[in-house]
Motif scaffolding. Structure first.
Motif, mmCIF file in Angstrom:
data_model
loop_
_atom_site.group_PDB
_atom_site.id
_atom_site.type_symbol
_atom_site.label_atom_id
_atom_site.label_comp_id
_atom_site.label_asym_id
_atom_site.label_seq_id
_atom_site.Cartn_x
_atom_site.Cartn_y
_atom_site.Cartn_z
ATOM 1 N N SER A 32 73.431 -48.398 -4.475
ATOM 2 C CA SER A 32 73.611 -49.349 -3.383
ATOM 3 C C SER A 32 75.074 -49.769 -3.254
ATOM 4 N N ALA A 33 75.733 -50.006 -4.382
ATOM 5 C CA ALA A 33 77.151 -50.372 -4.355
ATOM 6 C C ALA A 33 77.990 -49.258 -3.744
ATOM 7 N N ALA A 34 77.678 -48.014 -4.089
ATOM 8 C CA ALA A 34 78.404 -46.878 -3.532
ATOM 9 C C ALA A 34 78.206 -46.782 -2.023
ATOM 10 N N ALA A 35 76.977 -46.971 -1.565
ATOM 11 C CA ALA A 35 76.692 -46.906 -0.134
ATOM 12 C C ALA A 35 77.448 -47.989 0.634
ATOM 13 N N ASN A 36 77.487 -49.192 0.102
ATOM 14 C CA ASN A 36 78.196 -50.282 0.775
ATOM 15 C C ASN A 36 79.699 -50.057 0.788
ATOM 16 N N ALA A 37 80.236 -49.478 -0.269
ATOM 17 C CA ALA A 37 81.669 -49.190 -0.312
ATOM 18 C C ALA A 37 82.046 -48.149 0.740
ATOM 19 N N ILE A 38 81.236 -47.097 0.860
ATOM 20 C CA ILE A 38 81.508 -46.068 1.866
ATOM 21 C C ILE A 38 81.366 -46.654 3.268
ATOM 22 N N ASN A 39 80.390 -47.523 3.459
ATOM 23 C CA ASN A 39 80.208 -48.180 4.746
ATOM 24 C C ASN A 39 81.456 -48.974 5.139
ATOM 25 N N GLN A 40 82.012 -49.728 4.206
ATOM 26 C CA GLN A 40 83.216 -50.506 4.505
ATOM 27 C C GLN A 40 84.419 -49.601 4.739
ATOM 28 N N TYR A 41 84.475 -48.490 4.037
ATOM 29 C CA TYR A 41 85.575 -47.538 4.244
ATOM 30 C C TYR A 41 85.584 -47.015 5.684
ATOM 31 N N HIS A 42 84.419 -46.705 6.211
ATOM 32 C CA HIS A 42 84.319 -46.164 7.568
ATOM 33 C C HIS A 42 84.566 -47.229 8.640
#
Length: 391
Positions: free
Chosen positions: A119-129
């Motif tokens: 979940s942390a990885a998914a949220n980090a990628i979301n913020q990157y985009h």
């Protein structure tokens, strides 16, 4: 001309480029002061609305990206959306606890931690985009990537390490099904849901699927399979997303519109209201199905009736008169409704298994009976000495 400083509207009359530079410095200093109290405050503004010039010696320029000693853990928490990740982990734990199998502390810990890392990885990628769009929204303009507290490469590296570690824990520490669900949810959130937010309102339905998968991961982590009971939990989480998010997005319509997000509250307000009401009623129906499918006892249907009825009532008030008051009431109660519903699920679970998986005792007893019956039949055919063995 009106400029935005933090969340206050500041009147300014820009006459020279220096004024614009000072205003930009004022906004940057406002953001930086949240983490560093030693930063010199923003330039004062006179009553006439003119920016007062500051000597160069009083200006402290903040490099981008800038790092604050001792703030790394706090930045990782913000990058992973810690509160959202915590909710994901809680629903996963609920799915594990509700599964009809024995509670194993090791797989429970690995399932919980692995899901949290994914979940942390998914949220980090979301913020990157979404950095260019987050910078245009009041709710997200202070995120670590927007303000330059962390480089994009640092964020992507954090996401890659978290995803690899999380999926490895789920695969080697739990089982393949749980790891597959986690990988699928990571792909769905980062590759389909995130870009779809700027394309179609269907993103809300896709996002609801993302929210419904964590309890399936917990159930699969405990039982190793998925059955009708798992679908009840996933259905409740899926339906809950609509009144929760639609109420939240209603008061954020200016932000979403400014950033170019295609949300129901912006493009189709009527559908936004109707959807919140329909799915709040659906939650009551799914709760009534839980005892029928042997997930809970029948007290569960009675105990959840007032909770679900009030949730549906607030959704109806939001549908009838959509304003900031009704949307806030629905959103705030949704934060109470889901934990309360999960606790009632646990309190009214049909049967608890602490030592052996469900059905294992019956399976062993039936196997022992079959072996005994076979030995008895063999004794009727063979000589007594062979059947009984040496004395």
């Amino acid at each position: 001309m009106i400029l935005f400083k933090g969340i206050r509207r500041v009147q300014s009359q820009l006459r020279t480029p220096v004024d614009l530079v000072l205003i930009r410095y004022s906004t940057a200093a406002t953001i930086a002061s949240q983490d560093n109290r030693d930063v010199i405050p923003a330039p004062p503004i006179s009553q006439a609305g003119k920016v007062q010039h500051l000597p160069d010696s009083q200006i402290t320029w903040m490099p981008s990206p800038y790092t604050m000693p001792g703030k790394t853990l706090s930045q990782y928490k913000k990058l992973s959306k810690f509160r959202l990740t915590s909710l994901v982990v809680i629903t996963t734990m609920g799915g594990y606890a509700m599964a009809p199998a024995a509670f194993d502390p090791t797989t429970f810990a690995m399932c919980t931690l692995g899901t949290g890392l994914v979940s942390a990885a998914a949220n980090a990628i979301n913020q990157y985009h979404e950095v260019p769009f987050d910078s245009q929204m009041s709710r997200t303009k202070n995120r670590v990537l927007v303000t330059g507290q962390m480089t994009p490469l640092h964020a992507v590296t954090f996401a890659a390490v978290s995803a690899t570690a999380g999926l490895s824990m789920l695969y080697f520490g739990v089982n393949g099904l749980t790891a597959a669900l986690g990988a699928g949810n990571l792909f769905l959130y980062t590759t389909i849901y995130t870009p779809m937010k700027r394309i179609s309102i269907v993103n809300t339905w896709v996002g609801s699927i993302v929210g419904a998968i964590p309890p399936l991961m917990g159930w699969a982590g405990c039982a190793g399979t998925l059955d009708a009971g798992a679908m009840i939990l996933a259905g409740v989480l899926y339906a809950w997303q609509f009144p929760h998010f639609n109420a939240l997005s209603w008061n954020l319509r200016p932000d979403y519109s400014r950033a170019g997000y295609r949300m129901m509250a912006v493009t189709n307000p009527g559908l936004c209201r109707r959807t919140a009401l329909r799915y709040s009623v659906a939650i009551a129906g799914l709760s009534a199905m839980a005892p029928v499918l042997d997930v809970t006892n029948y007290w569960f249907a009675l105990e959840t009736l007032p909770l679900n009825a009030y949730f549906a009532y607030l959704a109806y008030k939001f549908y009838e008169k959509s304003d900031s008051g009704s949307s806030r009431k629905l959103f705030r109660f949704s934060l109470i409704h889901l934990p309360a519903l999960m606790l009632l699920f646990l309190a009214n679970k049909k049967e608890w298994y602490f030592s052996k998986p469900a059905g294992e005792e019956n399976k062993k007893e039936s196997t022992y009976s079959a072996i005994k019956h076979s030995a008895s039949s063999l004794g009727n055919v063979l000589p007594v000495a062979v059947a009984e063995g040496p004395r």
